[in-house]
Design an enzyme around this catalytic site. Sequence first.
Site, PDB file in Angstrom:
ATOM      1  N   ASP A  67       5.935 -29.691 146.006  1.00  0.00           N
ATOM      2  CA  ASP A  67       6.827 -30.782 145.613  1.00  0.00           C
ATOM      3  C   ASP A  67       7.736 -30.397 144.449  1.00  0.00           C
ATOM      4  O   ASP A  67       7.575 -29.340 143.845  1.00  0.00           O
ATOM      5  CB  ASP A  67       6.006 -32.041 145.262  1.00  0.00           C
ATOM      6  CG  ASP A  67       4.816 -31.727 144.350  1.00  0.00           C
ATOM      7  OD1 ASP A  67       4.770 -30.624 143.778  1.00  0.00           O
ATOM      8  OD2 ASP A  67       3.942 -32.598 144.209  1.00  0.00           O
ATOM      9  N   ASP A 136      -4.715 -41.577 141.340  1.00  0.00           N
ATOM     10  CA  ASP A 136      -4.664 -42.596 142.394  1.00  0.00           C
ATOM     11  C   ASP A 136      -4.927 -42.002 143.782  1.00  0.00           C
ATOM     12  O   ASP A 136      -4.709 -42.659 144.798  1.00  0.00           O
ATOM     13  CB  ASP A 136      -3.300 -43.315 142.384  1.00  0.00           C
ATOM     14  CG  ASP A 136      -2.130 -42.362 142.615  1.00  0.00           C
ATOM     15  OD1 ASP A 136      -2.357 -41.150 142.829  1.00  0.00           O
ATOM     16  OD2 ASP A 136      -0.969 -42.824 142.584  1.00  0.00           O
ATOM     17  N   GLU A 143       2.128 -40.559 147.499  1.00  0.00           N
ATOM     18  CA  GLU A 143       1.506 -41.671 146.792  1.00  0.00           C
ATOM     19  C   GLU A 143       0.776 -42.586 147.787  1.00  0.00           C
ATOM     20  O   GLU A 143       0.985 -42.488 149.001  1.00  0.00           O
ATOM     21  CB  GLU A 143       2.595 -42.459 146.056  1.00  0.00           C
ATOM     22  CG  GLU A 143       3.298 -41.673 144.950  1.00  0.00           C
ATOM     23  CD  GLU A 143       2.445 -41.500 143.690  1.00  0.00           C
ATOM     24  OE1 GLU A 143       1.200 -41.519 143.785  1.00  0.00           O
ATOM     25  OE2 GLU A 143       3.035 -41.344 142.604  1.00  0.00           O
TER      26      GLU A 143
HETATM   27  C1  GLP Z   1       1.282 -34.242 140.009  1.00  0.00           C
HETATM   28  C2  GLP Z   1       1.534 -33.258 141.142  1.00  0.00           C
HETATM   29  C3  GLP Z   1       0.297 -33.067 141.991  1.00  0.00           C
HETATM   30  C4  GLP Z   1      -0.906 -32.849 141.107  1.00  0.00           C
HETATM   31  C5  GLP Z   1      -1.153 -34.078 140.277  1.00  0.00           C
HETATM   32  C6  GLP Z   1      -2.356 -33.956 139.356  1.00  0.00           C
HETATM   33  O1  GLP Z   1       1.625 -35.537 140.316  1.00  0.00           O
HETATM   34  N1  GLP Z   1       2.617 -33.612 141.962  1.00  0.00           N
HETATM   35  O2  GLP Z   1       0.491 -31.974 142.878  1.00  0.00           O
HETATM   36  O3  GLP Z   1      -2.033 -32.558 141.880  1.00  0.00           O
HETATM   37  O4  GLP Z   1      -0.007 -34.310 139.472  1.00  0.00           O
HETATM   38  O5  GLP Z   1      -1.997 -33.306 138.180  1.00  0.00           O
HETATM   39  P1  GLP Z   1      -2.994 -32.686 137.150  1.00  0.00           P
HETATM   40  O6  GLP Z   1      -3.527 -31.452 137.794  1.00  0.00           O
HETATM   41  O7  GLP Z   1      -2.161 -32.359 135.943  1.00  0.00           O
HETATM   42  O8  GLP Z   1      -4.039 -33.692 136.895  1.00  0.00           O
END
Ligand code: GLP
Length: 257
Positions: A67, A136, A143
């Site tokens: 993404d 979430d 989402e």
């Molecule tokens: C973001 C990314 C996800 C990731 C998530 C969790 O929203 N788009 O790919 O898995 O955050 O992030 P973190 O690993 O910092 O908790």
Amino acid sequence: MEIIILPDAAAASKAAAQILLDLVTHKPDAVLGLATGGTPLALYSELIAAHKDHAFDFSRVTTFNLDEYIGLPEEHPQSYHAFMHENLFRHINIQPARIHIPDGNAADIKAHCIAYEQAIRDAGGVDLQLLGIGSDGHIGFNEPTSSFGSRTRTKTLTRQTIKDNARFFEDDPALVPKHCITMGIATILEARCALLLAFGKGKADAIAATVEGPLSAMIPASALQLHPNAKIIIDQDAAAKLTFADYYQWAYANKPE
Ligand code: GLP
């Protein structure tokens, strides 16, 4: 699903890195799906160490990131382009032409998303998709209520995700972009192996819902229950709400050769 519960994030990151390195050892031209966020950082450090200390070769590997934010300049320190360059790509011998990250500044985003899907197909599909998970239950930026049939497309972030990610934007939610491009859930499910990492108490509810809850678009990661080769590698804290934790640990300890 294979649930692997390890003592801490460091042990889990090492185990996940080993799976990825084993794949590239057996298939030097492997196609890797990569993720951003805090979770994969220690794994990326392991890959960098493998390259620096043991000359591990990434020159034939192709990557597709999950993404990217829409509208952030690529050179913005919080763009996923900058994140990947800073935390992995500039430290290993990957060929720039083999790196793919959605372009959040594409003139025609719809056409770009279709081309991104085609590029994955042209590369032969993703061998291993690395995933984190949002609090979430989102994967990539899919989402809650994302369709299990979704493909690479634009999404609007939830307020919760904006709040979670504000820590990377001077703790100011107003600075977090509201829109993104993300691989879809169907895109992710097509990877030959899916490897989801989660650490810390803040992920315990999302992990319990993903692994033991019903299939639900409200918990996008629960779609991984449909994947024939999904591994969930987590630390004790992220495993805290799993009813069957004992079984997963017993199964892992007694894994057949
Ligand atoms: C973001 C990314 C996800 C990731 C998530 C969790 O929203 N788009 O790919 O898995 O955050 O992030 P973190 O690993 O910092 O908790």
